[in-house]
Write a protein that holds these residues in place. Structure first.
Motif, mmCIF file in Angstrom:
data_model
loop_
_atom_site.group_PDB
_atom_site.id
_atom_site.type_symbol
_atom_site.label_atom_id
_atom_site.label_comp_id
_atom_site.label_asym_id
_atom_site.label_seq_id
_atom_site.Cartn_x
_atom_site.Cartn_y
_atom_site.Cartn_z
ATOM 1 N N VAL A 147 0.858 -1.178 0.000
ATOM 2 C CA VAL A 147 0.000 0.000 0.000
ATOM 3 C C VAL A 147 0.898 1.234 0.000
ATOM 4 C CG1 VAL A 147 -0.222 0.050 2.529
ATOM 5 C CG2 VAL A 147 -1.959 1.154 1.101
ATOM 6 N N SER A 148 0.500 2.247 -0.732
ATOM 7 C CA SER A 148 1.179 3.539 -0.744
ATOM 8 C C SER A 148 0.229 4.567 -0.160
ATOM 9 C CB SER A 148 1.562 3.958 -2.165
ATOM 10 O OG SER A 148 2.560 3.100 -2.663
ATOM 11 N N VAL A 149 0.764 5.402 0.733
ATOM 12 C CA VAL A 149 -0.060 6.375 1.443
ATOM 13 C C VAL A 149 0.584 7.747 1.325
ATOM 14 C CG1 VAL A 149 -1.148 6.940 3.643
ATOM 15 C CG2 VAL A 149 -0.626 4.550 3.097
ATOM 16 N N ARG A 150 -0.196 8.717 0.861
ATOM 17 C CA ARG A 150 0.278 10.097 0.776
ATOM 18 C C ARG A 150 -0.025 10.805 2.087
ATOM 19 N NH1 ARG A 150 3.371 11.913 -3.105
ATOM 20 N NH2 ARG A 150 2.300 13.888 -3.104
ATOM 21 N N ARG A 151 0.856 11.725 2.484
ATOM 22 C CA ARG A 151 0.611 12.521 3.689
ATOM 23 C C ARG A 151 -0.751 13.194 3.557
ATOM 24 N NH1 ARG A 151 2.722 14.163 8.051
ATOM 25 N NH2 ARG A 151 4.854 13.526 7.661
ATOM 26 N N GLY A 152 -1.460 13.226 4.646
ATOM 27 C CA GLY A 152 -2.772 13.860 4.658
ATOM 28 C C GLY A 152 -3.919 12.865 4.627
ATOM 29 N N GLU A 153 -3.654 11.636 4.202
ATOM 30 C CA GLU A 153 -4.720 10.631 4.234
ATOM 31 C C GLU A 153 -4.927 10.217 5.684
ATOM 32 O OE1 GLU A 153 -6.131 6.363 2.316
ATOM 33 O OE2 GLU A 153 -4.163 7.150 1.757
ATOM 34 N N SER A 154 -6.154 10.233 6.118
ATOM 35 C CA SER A 154 -6.449 9.897 7.513
ATOM 36 C C SER A 154 -6.305 8.396 7.744
ATOM 37 C CB SER A 154 -7.860 10.334 7.887
ATOM 38 O OG SER A 154 -8.816 9.514 7.232
ATOM 39 N N SER A 155 -6.102 8.033 8.997
ATOM 40 C CA SER A 155 -6.029 6.621 9.355
ATOM 41 C C SER A 155 -7.338 5.916 9.032
ATOM 42 C CB SER A 155 -5.685 6.458 10.837
ATOM 43 O OG SER A 155 -4.369 6.889 11.083
ATOM 44 N N ALA A 156 -8.464 6.593 9.255
ATOM 45 C CA ALA A 156 -9.768 6.001 8.955
ATOM 46 C C ALA A 156 -9.918 5.739 7.460
ATOM 47 C CB ALA A 156 -10.896 6.915 9.450
ATOM 48 N N SER A 157 -9.472 6.686 6.649
ATOM 49 C CA SER A 157 -9.538 6.512 5.196
ATOM 50 C C SER A 157 -8.630 5.365 4.746
ATOM 51 C CB SER A 157 -9.127 7.811 4.504
ATOM 52 O OG SER A 157 -8.963 7.604 3.119
ATOM 53 N N LEU A 158 -7.433 5.306 5.305
ATOM 54 C CA LEU A 158 -6.510 4.226 4.949
ATOM 55 C C LEU A 158 -7.079 2.880 5.365
ATOM 56 C CD1 LEU A 158 -3.875 3.084 3.900
ATOM 57 C CD2 LEU A 158 -2.807 3.711 6.085
ATOM 58 N N ARG A 159 -7.633 2.802 6.573
ATOM 59 C CA ARG A 159 -8.222 1.552 7.057
ATOM 60 C C ARG A 159 -9.344 1.103 6.114
ATOM 61 N NH1 ARG A 159 -8.326 2.989 11.803
ATOM 62 N NH2 ARG A 159 -6.626 1.773 12.652
ATOM 63 N N ALA A 160 -10.193 2.038 5.687
ATOM 64 C CA ALA A 160 -11.287 1.711 4.768
ATOM 65 C C ALA A 160 -10.747 1.266 3.416
ATOM 66 C CB ALA A 160 -12.211 2.920 4.606
ATOM 67 N N ARG A 161 -9.692 1.933 2.952
ATOM 68 C CA ARG A 161 -9.090 1.583 1.664
ATOM 69 C C ARG A 161 -8.499 0.178 1.700
ATOM 70 N NH1 ARG A 161 -4.341 3.311 -1.244
ATOM 71 N NH2 ARG A 161 -3.524 4.481 0.530
ATOM 72 N N ILE A 162 -7.833 -0.162 2.802
ATOM 73 C CA ILE A 162 -7.258 -1.511 2.932
ATOM 74 C C ILE A 162 -8.375 -2.547 2.987
ATOM 75 C CG2 ILE A 162 -5.949 -3.055 4.438
ATOM 76 C CD1 ILE A 162 -4.200 -0.614 5.184
ATOM 77 N N ALA A 163 -9.430 -2.262 3.732
ATOM 78 C CA ALA A 163 -10.544 -3.208 3.864
ATOM 79 C C ALA A 163 -11.248 -3.455 2.532
ATOM 80 C CB ALA A 163 -11.541 -2.703 4.904
ATOM 81 N N SER A 164 -11.303 -2.422 1.698
ATOM 82 C CA SER A 164 -12.012 -2.556 0.414
ATOM 83 C C SER A 164 -11.075 -2.851 -0.754
ATOM 84 C CB SER A 164 -12.784 -1.275 0.120
ATOM 85 O OG SER A 164 -11.883 -0.209 -0.136
ATOM 86 N N ASN A 165 -9.781 -3.038 -0.463
ATOM 87 C CA ASN A 165 -8.762 -3.276 -1.488
ATOM 88 C C ASN A 165 -8.607 -2.102 -2.440
ATOM 89 O OD1 ASN A 165 -8.226 -5.790 -0.398
ATOM 90 N ND2 ASN A 165 -9.581 -6.854 -1.817
ATOM 91 N N GLY A 166 -8.923 -0.904 -2.006
ATOM 92 C CA GLY A 166 -8.809 0.286 -2.845
ATOM 93 C C GLY A 166 -7.362 0.737 -2.980
ATOM 94 N N GLY A 167 -6.730 0.381 -4.092
ATOM 95 C CA GLY A 167 -5.335 0.754 -4.303
ATOM 96 C C GLY A 167 -4.373 -0.014 -3.430
#
Length: 171
Positions: free
Chosen positions: A135-155
């Motif tokens: 997973v690649s994460v840009r500064r500014g992405e919230s932990s909640a958004s990242l958690r949701a992205r990982i759960a949904s396989n988004g990127g």
């Protein structure tokens, strides 16, 4: 008596923590100092999925951090969601440790068996590990958004065969 008096005035020696030693040993990249800074924070915790390397690289003023996690021999049984929680926490710690970091790339890898005599370094090297999560994460992405992205396989890349065998089922 003189020895006792002198020994009391000698400054105590500095002994680095285990986290500092791990950070120094596992730091790579052209910003080794930043990798160590992140590592000191990350290696202060015993993570269920072991962190094996922290990299920090800067090019033209852009700082990119890499965190490599072992995808085998977890310190405790984990669910897929617990692995995702660890990934989110590691990314947050990296951004907290280095405010100049623009991106954190986190990946898990597993070893590949290589036959004796196979070239594993240099231009003709055969791979000795494979990526099973990234997973690649840009500064500014919230932990909640990242958690949701990982759960949904988004990127996010999950090797599904690895995930089925590596994690205990959700109960």
């Amino acid at each position: 008596m003189l020895v006792a008096a002198l020994s009391g005035s000698i400054a105590a020696g500095y002994a680095p923590t285990v986290a500092q030693l791990d950070a120094a040993a596992r730091a790579v990249g052209n910003r080794h100092d930043l990798a160590e800074q992140i590592g000191t924070l990350i290696f202060a915790t015993r993570w269920p999925a072991e962190v094996s390397q922290i990299s920090a690289n800067e090019l033209a003023g852009h700082v990119i951090v890499g965190i490599r996690v072992l995808g085998v021999k977890f310190h405790q049984q984990m669910r897929r969601s617990e692995f995702a929680d660890e990934a989110v926490a590691l990314v947050a710690k990296a951004f907290a440790a280095v405010p100049s970091a623009e991106e954190v790339d986190l990946w898990a890898s597993v070893p590949i068996s290589v036959a004796k005599g196979v070239i594993v370094t240099g231009d003709l090297a055969k791979p000795t590990s494979r990526t099973v999560f990234s997973v690649s994460v840009r500064r500014g992405e919230s932990s909640a958004s990242l958690r949701a992205r990982i759960a949904s396989n988004g990127g996010v890349f999950w090797d599904e065969a690895w995930a089925r065998s590596a994690f205990r089922p959700n109960v």
